[in-house]
Design an enzyme around this catalytic site. Structure first.
Site, short mmCIF file in Angstrom:
data_model
loop_
_atom_site.label_atom_id
_atom_site.label_comp_id
_atom_site.label_asym_id
_atom_site.label_seq_id
_atom_site.Cartn_x
_atom_site.Cartn_y
_atom_site.Cartn_z
N LEU A 15 -10.28 78.11 15.66
CA LEU A 15 -10.50 79.18 16.64
C LEU A 15 -10.78 80.54 16.00
O LEU A 15 -11.22 81.46 16.68
CB LEU A 15 -9.30 79.30 17.58
CG LEU A 15 -9.14 78.19 18.61
CD1 LEU A 15 -7.87 78.41 19.44
CD2 LEU A 15 -10.35 78.10 19.52
N ARG A 16 -10.46 80.68 14.69
CA ARG A 16 -10.69 81.96 13.99
C ARG A 16 -9.87 83.11 14.60
O ARG A 16 -8.92 82.88 15.34
CB ARG A 16 -12.17 82.33 13.97
CG ARG A 16 -13.12 81.19 13.65
CD ARG A 16 -12.99 80.66 12.26
NE ARG A 16 -14.07 79.74 11.94
CZ ARG A 16 -13.96 78.74 11.09
NH1 ARG A 16 -12.82 78.49 10.46
NH2 ARG A 16 -14.98 77.95 10.84
N ASN A 40 -6.28 77.69 8.96
CA ASN A 40 -6.98 78.22 7.77
C ASN A 40 -7.68 79.54 8.09
O ASN A 40 -8.89 79.66 8.00
CB ASN A 40 -7.98 77.18 7.21
CG ASN A 40 -9.08 76.80 8.19
OD1 ASN A 40 -8.87 76.80 9.40
ND2 ASN A 40 -10.25 76.47 7.67
N HIS A 131 -6.37 67.16 5.39
CA HIS A 131 -7.80 67.15 5.07
C HIS A 131 -7.92 66.28 3.82
O HIS A 131 -7.62 66.72 2.71
CB HIS A 131 -8.32 68.57 4.80
CG HIS A 131 -9.79 68.59 4.53
ND1 HIS A 131 -10.69 69.27 5.32
CD2 HIS A 131 -10.54 67.99 3.56
CE1 HIS A 131 -11.92 69.09 4.86
NE2 HIS A 131 -11.85 68.33 3.78
N HIS A 165 -10.38 64.12 10.77
CA HIS A 165 -11.85 63.95 10.76
C HIS A 165 -12.32 62.88 9.79
O HIS A 165 -13.05 63.18 8.85
CB HIS A 165 -12.57 65.28 10.52
CG HIS A 165 -11.97 66.17 9.45
ND1 HIS A 165 -11.71 65.74 8.18
CD2 HIS A 165 -11.60 67.48 9.49
CE1 HIS A 165 -11.19 66.73 7.48
NE2 HIS A 165 -11.10 67.79 8.26
N ASP A 237 -13.00 69.21 15.39
CA ASP A 237 -13.26 70.00 14.17
C ASP A 237 -14.35 71.03 14.44
O ASP A 237 -15.11 71.39 13.53
CB ASP A 237 -13.63 69.12 12.98
CG ASP A 237 -13.41 69.84 11.64
OD1 ASP A 237 -12.78 70.91 11.64
OD2 ASP A 237 -13.90 69.34 10.62
N HIS A 241 -19.17 79.36 12.70
CA HIS A 241 -19.52 80.38 11.70
C HIS A 241 -20.69 81.16 12.29
O HIS A 241 -21.58 80.56 12.89
CB HIS A 241 -19.97 79.74 10.39
CG HIS A 241 -18.87 79.03 9.65
ND1 HIS A 241 -17.94 79.69 8.88
CD2 HIS A 241 -18.55 77.72 9.57
CE1 HIS A 241 -17.11 78.82 8.35
NE2 HIS A 241 -17.44 77.60 8.76
N ALA A 253 -19.53 75.70 5.75
CA ALA A 253 -19.37 74.36 6.32
C ALA A 253 -18.75 74.44 7.71
O ALA A 253 -17.75 75.13 7.89
CB ALA A 253 -18.49 73.51 5.41
O1 DOR Z 1 -16.74 71.86 7.98
C1 DOR Z 1 -15.61 72.32 7.98
N1 DOR Z 1 -15.35 73.56 8.44
N2 DOR Z 1 -14.61 71.58 7.49
C2 DOR Z 1 -13.38 72.06 7.33
O2 DOR Z 1 -12.53 71.35 6.85
C3 DOR Z 1 -13.06 73.48 7.65
C4 DOR Z 1 -14.01 74.00 8.64
C5 DOR Z 1 -13.95 75.52 8.76
O3 DOR Z 1 -12.86 76.07 8.84
O4 DOR Z 1 -15.02 76.13 8.77
ZN ZN Z 2 -11.15 71.34 10.37
#
Ligand code: DOR
Ligand code: ZN
Length: 333
Positions: A15-16, A40, A131, A165, A237, A241, A253
């Site tokens: 969710l950032r 994260n 992960h 995932h 998942d 971005h 990613a």
């Molecule tokens: O593709 C991904 N994006 N894999 C992850 O494990 C983290 C995630 C992200 O936080 O952008």
């Molecule tokens: Zn993830």
């Protein structure tokens, strides 16, 4: 044709913070009864204080929606007393091998140093979300990590371990062998292979970790999910971005699937003739494996065409600009 889902859950979600949180969280909160929120952040969620602050931020942007954020704590060595304090505030701890993906630098470097924390987690019945990738060759990372999963599953037989995932046939096979192991599967890994990412013009929006694998691997995921495997839960998942971080040198990613998750799931389950299994994949399996009772929320999906917006804020969604054949019914529409 329509289908009603009771309390759908997304068991793996990013969710950032800040504006991004404001943009993406309501999209999940309107379609789902709850979601497992990844820790994260730029400064990882690794204390009770950060945890409660992050939960408050999420609740604020989700407004009146009936939606439970199931919080996770970023895995690091924790003392028993620390875990006792947070136990009732988290659904689990999320373990990242250090540096393996977005904002995971503070993750685990040496698995022999985390046994005490794992023992506390087992004693307190706190699930471990993982992960599972090594830093080996990109297509082999998940397979190579199975050794680690095996050690965890054998040494901590009462610890609920969730392989997050999963993308390979080996992972499906491994998961089925240990009672204390479950897995999440994303929408995109049910739909794409590596060919979709780099087989033609490169598609930054489909680049994620773990990378999509071979047709055989996707086939194994699909067989497991479409046969109603009770250990497999939906976890999108969805990882937003901004476009400038995807379409650049050093593409970040993550695939942003939150706004299309339920419609596309309905679509692929309907194509397979197993719509009746969608309820267990998006809710019941997770409720049983995690022993949770999400808020009662009914979501109706109907066969109806719509075109996915090209952008949500600064983020390009999965299937952006494309036609879908199922839609979530919204009040007043
Ligand atoms: O593709 C991904 N994006 N894999 C992850 O494990 C983290 C995630 C992200 O936080 O952008
Ligand atoms: Zn993830």
């Amino acid at each position: 044709m329509s289908i009603i889902l009771d309390s759908p859950l997304d068991m793996h979600l990013h969710l950032r913070e800040g504006e991004m949180l404001q943009c993406v969280a309501p999209l999940t909160a309107r379609d789902f009864a709850g979601a497992v929120v990844m820790p994260n952040l730029i400064s990882p969620v690794d204390s009770e204080h950060k945890l409660s602050q992050y939960r408050r931020d999420i609740e604020r942007v989700c407004g009146q929606e009936l939606f439970t954020p199931y919080m996770t704590l970023f895995f690091r060595p924790y003392r028993l007393a620390e875990l006792e304090k947070v136990k009732d505030q988290v659904i689990g701890l999320k373990l990242y091998p250090a540096g393996i993906t977005t904002q995971s630098e503070a993750g685990v470097t040496d698995f022999s140093e985390i046994e005490e924390t794992l023992q506390h987690m087992q004693d307190l019945s706190i699930p471990l979300l993982v992960h599972g990738e090594t830093s080996g060759f990109v297509m082999d990372r998940e397979r190579e990590f199975i050794e680690v999963y095996r050690d965890l599953a054998v040494n901590f037989p009462k610890l609920h371990i969730i392989m997050e995932h999963i993308t390979t046939a080996d992972s499906v096979e491994f998961m089925e062998r240990y009672d204390n192991v479950s897995a999440t599967v994303t929408l995109h890994h049910l739909m794409i292979t590596l060919d979709d990412v780099v087989g033609g013009f490169m598609q930054p929006d489909l680049f994620c970790k773990p990378i999509a694998k071979t047709p055989r691997d996707r086939g194994a995921l699909r067989s497991a999910v479409f046969s109603g495997n009770p250990r497999i839960m939906f976890g999108s998942d969805s990882a937003p971005h901004p476009r400038h971080r995807k379409e650049c040198v050093g593409c970040a990613a993550g695939v942003f699937t939150a706004p299309v998750a339920l419609p596309l799931l309905a679509q692929i389950f309907a194509e397979e003739g197993c719509l009746d299994l969608l309820q267990s994949f998006v809710s019941d399996n997770a409720c049983k494996r995690y022993r949770i009772s999400p808020p009662e929320k009914r979501i109706t999906l109907t066969e109806k065409e719509w075109v996915v917006p090209e952008l949500y804020g600064t983020v390009r969604p999965f299937y952006g600009g494309e036609r879908l054949f199922w839609a979530v019914n919204r009040d007043g529409e």
